[in-house]
Design a protein around this motif. Structure first.
Motif, PDB file in Angstrom:
ATOM      1  N   TYR A 224     -10.918  16.162  19.063  1.00 25.67           N
ATOM      2  CA  TYR A 224      -9.816  17.123  19.169  1.00 25.67           C
ATOM      3  C   TYR A 224      -8.939  17.086  17.920  1.00 25.67           C
ATOM      4  N   ASP A 225      -8.646  15.887  17.444  1.00 27.25           N
ATOM      5  CA  ASP A 225      -7.735  15.748  16.302  1.00 27.25           C
ATOM      6  C   ASP A 225      -8.318  16.394  15.056  1.00 27.25           C
ATOM      7  N   VAL A 226      -9.606  16.122  14.806  1.00 30.04           N
ATOM      8  CA  VAL A 226     -10.239  16.682  13.616  1.00 30.04           C
ATOM      9  C   VAL A 226     -10.323  18.207  13.700  1.00 30.04           C
ATOM     10  N   LEU A 227     -10.722  18.726  14.843  1.00 33.40           N
ATOM     11  CA  LEU A 227     -10.914  20.171  14.959  1.00 33.40           C
ATOM     12  C   LEU A 227      -9.596  20.938  15.005  1.00 33.40           C
ATOM     13  N   CYS A 228      -8.573  20.354  15.618  1.00 34.77           N
ATOM     14  CA  CYS A 228      -7.309  21.088  15.836  1.00 34.77           C
ATOM     15  C   CYS A 228      -6.239  20.809  14.793  1.00 34.77           C
ATOM     16  N   TYR A 229      -6.184  19.582  14.264  1.00 34.30           N
ATOM     17  CA  TYR A 229      -5.047  19.203  13.436  1.00 34.30           C
ATOM     18  C   TYR A 229      -5.380  18.925  11.978  1.00 34.30           C
ATOM     19  N   SER A 230      -6.647  19.013  11.595  1.00 38.02           N
ATOM     20  CA  SER A 230      -6.972  18.797  10.188  1.00 38.02           C
ATOM     21  C   SER A 230      -6.297  19.866   9.332  1.00 38.02           C
ATOM     22  N   LYS A 231      -5.992  19.503   8.091  1.00 35.21           N
ATOM     23  CA  LYS A 231      -5.314  20.435   7.201  1.00 35.21           C
ATOM     24  C   LYS A 231      -6.208  21.632   6.902  1.00 35.21           C
ATOM     25  N   GLU A 232      -5.583  22.749   6.636  1.00 29.97           N
ATOM     26  CA  GLU A 232      -6.307  24.004   6.468  1.00 29.97           C
ATOM     27  C   GLU A 232      -7.367  23.919   5.373  1.00 29.97           C
ATOM     28  N   ASN A 233      -7.014  23.324   4.247  1.00 24.61           N
ATOM     29  CA  ASN A 233      -7.943  23.250   3.119  1.00 24.61           C
ATOM     30  C   ASN A 233      -8.418  21.821   2.881  1.00 24.61           C
ATOM     31  N   CYS A 234      -8.648  21.080   3.949  1.00 29.24           N
ATOM     32  CA  CYS A 234      -9.065  19.686   3.807  1.00 29.24           C
ATOM     33  C   CYS A 234     -10.397  19.605   3.045  1.00 29.24           C
ATOM     34  N   ALA A 235     -10.488  18.616   2.172  1.00 30.10           N
ATOM     35  CA  ALA A 235     -11.708  18.412   1.383  1.00 30.10           C
ATOM     36  C   ALA A 235     -11.788  16.941   1.013  1.00 30.10           C
ATOM     37  N   LEU A 236     -12.994  16.398   1.023  1.00 29.32           N
ATOM     38  CA  LEU A 236     -13.173  14.998   0.667  1.00 29.32           C
ATOM     39  C   LEU A 236     -12.906  14.788  -0.816  1.00 29.32           C
ATOM     40  N   ALA A 237     -12.320  13.633  -1.163  1.00 34.70           N
ATOM     41  CA  ALA A 237     -12.078  13.293  -2.559  1.00 34.70           C
ATOM     42  C   ALA A 237     -13.338  12.736  -3.219  1.00 34.70           C
ATOM     43  N   GLY A 238     -14.291  12.258  -2.383  1.00 34.52           N
ATOM     44  CA  GLY A 238     -15.497  11.642  -2.941  1.00 34.52           C
ATOM     45  C   GLY A 238     -15.241  10.246  -3.458  1.00 34.52           C
ATOM     46  N   GLU A 239     -14.120   9.652  -3.038  1.00 34.79           N
ATOM     47  CA  GLU A 239     -13.747   8.305  -3.478  1.00 34.79           C
ATOM     48  C   GLU A 239     -13.397   7.470  -2.253  1.00 34.79           C
ATOM     49  N   PHE A 240     -14.119   6.367  -2.059  1.00 35.77           N
ATOM     50  CA  PHE A 240     -13.836   5.477  -0.948  1.00 35.77           C
ATOM     51  C   PHE A 240     -12.669   4.558  -1.275  1.00 35.77           C
ATOM     52  N   VAL A 241     -11.827   4.307  -0.273  1.00 29.55           N
ATOM     53  CA  VAL A 241     -10.761   3.315  -0.398  1.00 29.55           C
ATOM     54  C   VAL A 241     -10.847   2.380   0.795  1.00 29.55           C
ATOM     55  N   ASN A 242     -10.415   1.143   0.586  1.00 28.65           N
ATOM     56  CA  ASN A 242     -10.397   0.158   1.660  1.00 28.65           C
ATOM     57  C   ASN A 242      -9.356   0.580   2.704  1.00 28.65           C
ATOM     58  N   MET A 243      -9.700   0.440   3.971  1.00 24.05           N
ATOM     59  CA  MET A 243      -8.763   0.814   5.027  1.00 24.05           C
ATOM     60  C   MET A 243      -7.448   0.074   4.914  1.00 24.05           C
ATOM     61  N   LYS A 244      -7.482  -1.141   4.364  1.00 22.16           N
ATOM     62  CA  LYS A 244      -6.244  -1.905   4.219  1.00 22.16           C
ATOM     63  C   LYS A 244      -5.263  -1.185   3.312  1.00 22.16           C
ATOM     64  N   SER A 245      -5.768  -0.588   2.243  1.00 20.40           N
ATOM     65  CA  SER A 245      -4.864   0.121   1.338  1.00 20.40           C
ATOM     66  C   SER A 245      -4.360   1.400   1.980  1.00 20.40           C
ATOM     67  N   LEU A 246      -5.208   2.081   2.730  1.00 21.74           N
ATOM     68  CA  LEU A 246      -4.768   3.285   3.437  1.00 21.74           C
ATOM     69  C   LEU A 246      -3.721   2.932   4.479  1.00 21.74           C
ATOM     70  N   SER A 247      -3.920   1.771   5.134  1.00 21.26           N
ATOM     71  CA  SER A 247      -2.962   1.321   6.139  1.00 21.26           C
ATOM     72  C   SER A 247      -1.595   1.071   5.528  1.00 21.26           C
ATOM     73  N   SER A 248      -1.561   0.445   4.363  1.00 22.84           N
ATOM     74  CA  SER A 248      -0.270   0.144   3.734  1.00 22.84           C
ATOM     75  C   SER A 248       0.433   1.419   3.294  1.00 22.84           C
ATOM     76  N   ILE A 249      -0.350   2.419   2.872  1.00 21.16           N
ATOM     77  CA  ILE A 249       0.245   3.695   2.456  1.00 21.16           C
ATOM     78  C   ILE A 249       0.863   4.413   3.647  1.00 21.16           C
ATOM     79  N   GLN A 250       0.162   4.337   4.809  1.00 24.47           N
ATOM     80  CA  GLN A 250       0.609   5.048   6.003  1.00 24.47           C
ATOM     81  C   GLN A 250       1.629   4.252   6.811  1.00 24.47           C
ATOM     82  N   GLY A 251       1.846   2.991   6.435  1.00 27.54           N
ATOM     83  CA  GLY A 251       2.819   2.175   7.161  1.00 27.54           C
ATOM     84  C   GLY A 251       2.272   1.594   8.443  1.00 27.54           C
ATOM     85  N   GLY A 252       0.926   1.526   8.569  1.00 30.49           N
ATOM     86  CA  GLY A 252       0.316   0.966   9.770  1.00 30.49           C
ATOM     87  C   GLY A 252      -0.110  -0.462   9.538  1.00 30.49           C
ATOM     88  N   SER A 253      -0.869  -0.986  10.499  1.00 28.39           N
ATOM     89  CA  SER A 253      -1.359  -2.350  10.382  1.00 28.39           C
ATOM     90  C   SER A 253      -2.776  -2.421  10.926  1.00 28.39           C
TER      91      SER A 253
END
Length: 357
Positions: A224-253
């Motif tokens: 549901y989240d991907v189909l309904c709430y993804s950004k209109e022009n979403c596109a992959l960057a083609g660059e992998f990042v470690n989830m830990k770094s994404l977590s710190s950017i988003q303020g999660g754990s």
């Protein structure tokens, strides 16, 4: 209508005895009226229940506590006195129908589709879950065979209703999905899913049985989240990042070594052959570093990377996830938890089911 005043075996009825007492409450003239639509003040549902009661046979005998029969009767009387006090002629049919469904059939008093009751099988028994069941002691609900539906299931069903409000042709085009007049199709963790275009319900295909099974919370909410709430022009960057770094950017754990991941690291430790085989069954391809390292299709349009290192004398086992840098353009950060939880479940299934550490 106090048939329990004629006590049977002291404090209990058998189901057969209770069934006979309920039948005796209905006269021959009343039975005739029930057969003729419109002659008796009764709902179509209760009419069908009573006509079923007339022909019913007890397939599994059992005892019914007299006090519970009387308790449900009194709870119904209080409820009807508050909500249907202007139609007392119809009370009798509600009493009999509810007592029959509850104590003899062991089914919900409501029509199952009227309030969204979920019906499933567990250990050879039918399980009913109701989204509106009250926890008030002594209420009609307290006698119902239904369990209270979990908050997760309730939220999933709420999102199911929301899904149908979104522009479906737009999401089909955005992600290149297959569809027909009834369903939208999508693959999630290498498994086919379909979403009802009218109902919004998500189901997955069990390719062994050919049955479409209801998706659980993690599966449905990710889709549901991907189909309904993804950004209109979403596109992959083609660059992998470690989830830990994404977590710190988003303020999660989502740090390695805690909670979900800590238990999984212990589970996978020194089982690299089984883990690698499971990744390959999920259409993974070898990638990156680690004792086991694969890139897996989360969706056909979105990869995810897994790297695992066994423990040794110096370091504990380590599990790390890698996602596209633009992943949060496709789903909320919180939804990543749902997706990873389901991915881990699928890996464990391919490794042999409910594995224990």
């Amino acid at each position: 209508m106090k048939f329990w005043e004629r006590k049977v075996c002291g404090m209990t009825f058998t189901k057969s005895e209770l069934l006979e007492r309920l039948r005796e409450e209905i006269s021959a003239q009343e039975w005739h009226g029930l057969e003729s639509d419109g002659e008796t003040p009764i709902s179509s549902f209760n009419r069908s229940v009573l006509l079923e009661l007339r022909e019913a046979h007890i397939s599994r005998e059992g005892d019914v506590q007299e006090a519970r029969v009387e308790g449900l009767y009194n709870a119904l009387k209080d409820f009807l006195g508050e909500h249907l006090k202007d139609k007392p002629d119809g009370w009798k049919w509600i009493f009999i129908s509810c007592l029959y469904r509850t104590f003899i059939e062991e089914r919900p008093m409501h029509p199952e589709d009227a309030v969204g009751i979920k019906v499933s099988q567990a250990d050879g028994k039918t399980v009913y879950e109701c989204p509106v069941k009250s926890s008030k002691k002594g209420s009609v609900c307290s006698y119902c065979v239904c369990k209270r539906m979990s908050n997760y299931e309730i939220m999933k069903r709420q999102m199911q209703k929301e899904f149908v409000k979104y522009p479906q042709e737009q999401m089909i085009g955005k992600f290149g999905l297959q569809s027909d007049g009834d369903y939208i199709y999508i693959r999630f963790i290498s498994r086919p899913y379909r979403i009802g275009r009218v109902s919004g319900e998500v189901r997955w295909l069990d390719e062994r049985s050919g049955n479409w099974e209801e998706a659980d919370y993690n599966e449905a909410m990710t889709i549901y989240d991907v189909l309904c709430y993804s950004k209109e022009n979403c596109a992959l960057a083609g660059e992998f990042v470690n989830m830990k770094s994404l977590s710190s950017i988003q303020g999660g754990s989502m740090s390695v070594g805690s909670g979900l991941f800590q238990d999984t690291e212990k589970l996978f430790d020194h089982r690299e052959g089984e883990l690698a085989a499971a990744c390959e069954k999920l259409n993974g391809t070898k990638w990156g570093k680690g004792d086991v390292a694969y890139q897996l299709p989360m969706f056909d349009f979105m990869p995810i990377g897994i790297q695992f290192w066994n423990s040794d004398e110096d370091f504990p086992a380590s599990l790390q996830w890698f996602v596209d840098k633009n992943m949060v353009d496709y789903m909320h950060f919180e939804t990543v938890w749902f997706a990873l939880s389901h991915l881990l479940r699928r890996i464990k299934e391919e490794m042999g089911g409910n594995l224990e550490t």
